[in-house]
Write a protein that holds these residues in place. Sequence first.
Motif, PDB file in Angstrom:
ATOM      1  N   UNK A  56      -5.426  12.415 -34.311  1.00  0.00           N
ATOM      2  CA  UNK A  56      -5.506  13.457 -35.339  1.00  0.00           C
ATOM      3  C   UNK A  56      -5.696  12.929 -36.753  1.00  0.00           C
ATOM      4  N   UNK A  57      -5.835  11.620 -36.946  1.00  0.00           N
ATOM      5  CA  UNK A  57      -5.874  11.105 -38.319  1.00  0.00           C
ATOM      6  C   UNK A  57      -7.216  11.289 -39.023  1.00  0.00           C
ATOM      7  N   UNK A  58      -8.272  11.618 -38.295  1.00  0.00           N
ATOM      8  CA  UNK A  58      -9.568  11.896 -38.907  1.00  0.00           C
ATOM      9  C   UNK A  58     -10.389  10.679 -39.281  1.00  0.00           C
ATOM     10  N   UNK A  59      -9.904   9.490 -38.967  1.00  0.00           N
ATOM     11  CA  UNK A  59     -10.652   8.271 -39.280  1.00  0.00           C
ATOM     12  C   UNK A  59     -11.685   7.992 -38.194  1.00  0.00           C
ATOM     13  N   UNK A  60     -12.763   7.354 -38.577  1.00  0.00           N
ATOM     14  CA  UNK A  60     -13.785   6.976 -37.607  1.00  0.00           C
ATOM     15  C   UNK A  60     -13.161   6.041 -36.578  1.00  0.00           C
ATOM     16  N   UNK A  61     -13.492   6.262 -35.320  1.00  0.00           N
ATOM     17  CA  UNK A  61     -13.001   5.432 -34.226  1.00  0.00           C
ATOM     18  C   UNK A  61     -13.602   4.024 -34.359  1.00  0.00           C
ATOM     19  N   UNK A  62     -12.800   3.014 -34.677  1.00  0.00           N
ATOM     20  CA  UNK A  62     -13.346   1.672 -34.887  1.00  0.00           C
ATOM     21  C   UNK A  62     -13.836   1.018 -33.590  1.00  0.00           C
ATOM     22  N   UNK A  63     -13.505   1.591 -32.453  1.00  0.00           N
ATOM     23  CA  UNK A  63     -13.890   1.027 -31.151  1.00  0.00           C
ATOM     24  C   UNK A  63     -15.016   1.827 -30.494  1.00  0.00           C
ATOM     25  N   UNK A  64     -15.672   2.685 -31.271  1.00  0.00           N
ATOM     26  CA  UNK A  64     -16.667   3.607 -30.721  1.00  0.00           C
ATOM     27  C   UNK A  64     -17.732   2.885 -29.889  1.00  0.00           C
ATOM     28  N   UNK A  65     -18.400   1.916 -30.469  1.00  0.00           N
ATOM     29  CA  UNK A  65     -19.487   1.223 -29.758  1.00  0.00           C
ATOM     30  C   UNK A  65     -18.938   0.454 -28.559  1.00  0.00           C
ATOM     31  N   UNK A  66     -17.788  -0.179 -28.724  1.00  0.00           N
ATOM     32  CA  UNK A  66     -17.172  -0.889 -27.596  1.00  0.00           C
ATOM     33  C   UNK A  66     -16.881   0.077 -26.448  1.00  0.00           C
ATOM     34  N   UNK A  67     -16.429   1.275 -26.773  1.00  0.00           N
ATOM     35  CA  UNK A  67     -16.134   2.268 -25.736  1.00  0.00           C
ATOM     36  C   UNK A  67     -17.408   2.785 -25.065  1.00  0.00           C
ATOM     37  N   UNK A  68     -18.498   2.877 -25.816  1.00  0.00           N
ATOM     38  CA  UNK A  68     -19.784   3.243 -25.197  1.00  0.00           C
ATOM     39  C   UNK A  68     -20.178   2.194 -24.168  1.00  0.00           C
ATOM     40  N   UNK A  69     -20.067   0.945 -24.549  1.00  0.00           N
ATOM     41  CA  UNK A  69     -20.430  -0.149 -23.632  1.00  0.00           C
ATOM     42  C   UNK A  69     -19.473  -0.200 -22.444  1.00  0.00           C
ATOM     43  N   UNK A  70     -18.184   0.024 -22.684  1.00  0.00           N
ATOM     44  CA  UNK A  70     -17.199   0.028 -21.592  1.00  0.00           C
ATOM     45  C   UNK A  70     -17.473   1.156 -20.608  1.00  0.00           C
ATOM     46  N   UNK A  71     -18.108   2.235 -21.076  1.00  0.00           N
ATOM     47  CA  UNK A  71     -18.466   3.356 -20.199  1.00  0.00           C
ATOM     48  C   UNK A  71     -19.705   3.043 -19.365  1.00  0.00           C
ATOM     49  N   UNK A  72     -20.314   1.875 -19.598  1.00  0.00           N
ATOM     50  CA  UNK A  72     -21.463   1.459 -18.799  1.00  0.00           C
ATOM     51  C   UNK A  72     -22.814   1.741 -19.422  1.00  0.00           C
ATOM     52  N   UNK A  73     -22.839   2.179 -20.660  1.00  0.00           N
ATOM     53  CA  UNK A  73     -24.121   2.455 -21.311  1.00  0.00           C
ATOM     54  C   UNK A  73     -24.786   1.149 -21.729  1.00  0.00           C
ATOM     55  N   UNK A  74     -26.096   1.101 -21.545  1.00  0.00           N
ATOM     56  CA  UNK A  74     -26.875  -0.104 -21.867  1.00  0.00           C
ATOM     57  C   UNK A  74     -27.832   0.191 -23.017  1.00  0.00           C
TER      58      UNK A  74
END
Length: 137
Positions: A57-75
């Motif tokens: 709920x803090x409203x800050x940009x997720x600093x792990x966004x790209x890492x989480x995309x890659x962890x989800x299997x996106x290439x």
Amino acid sequence: MTYSGDIPVSDAWVRLRDNPKAALVDCRTRAEWNFVGVPDITSLGKQTVFVEWVDYPNGARNPHFVDELRAAGLADDDEVLFLCRSGQRSIGAAEAATAAGFQSAFNISDGFEGATDAEGHRGGAGWRAESLPWRQP
């Protein structure tokens, strides 16, 4: 433009249907997923990827966004379609993905619910308004 472009919801559905390397990333918050609903692309034999662009709920940009995309299997060569509530936050998500090396990162322009109308209500545009499949978790 620092990402692949804006596409309407109907085009997103066609890309998801026709391109095996097209992926849908819902970058809204966990609260939005739980209380508003989520796109359901299982009829296409695919699963929506859920990665918050903004850390709730803090409203800050997720600093792990790209890492989480890659962890989800996106290439990098996947066609990644970003969806938020109204098509605004997903622009930042598409820009960040492009900067990280994703070659085809698109913003879904009306998002899940669309922009507010004259009365301040959402729902006149977007994924749900186009009657695309969605569910309440």
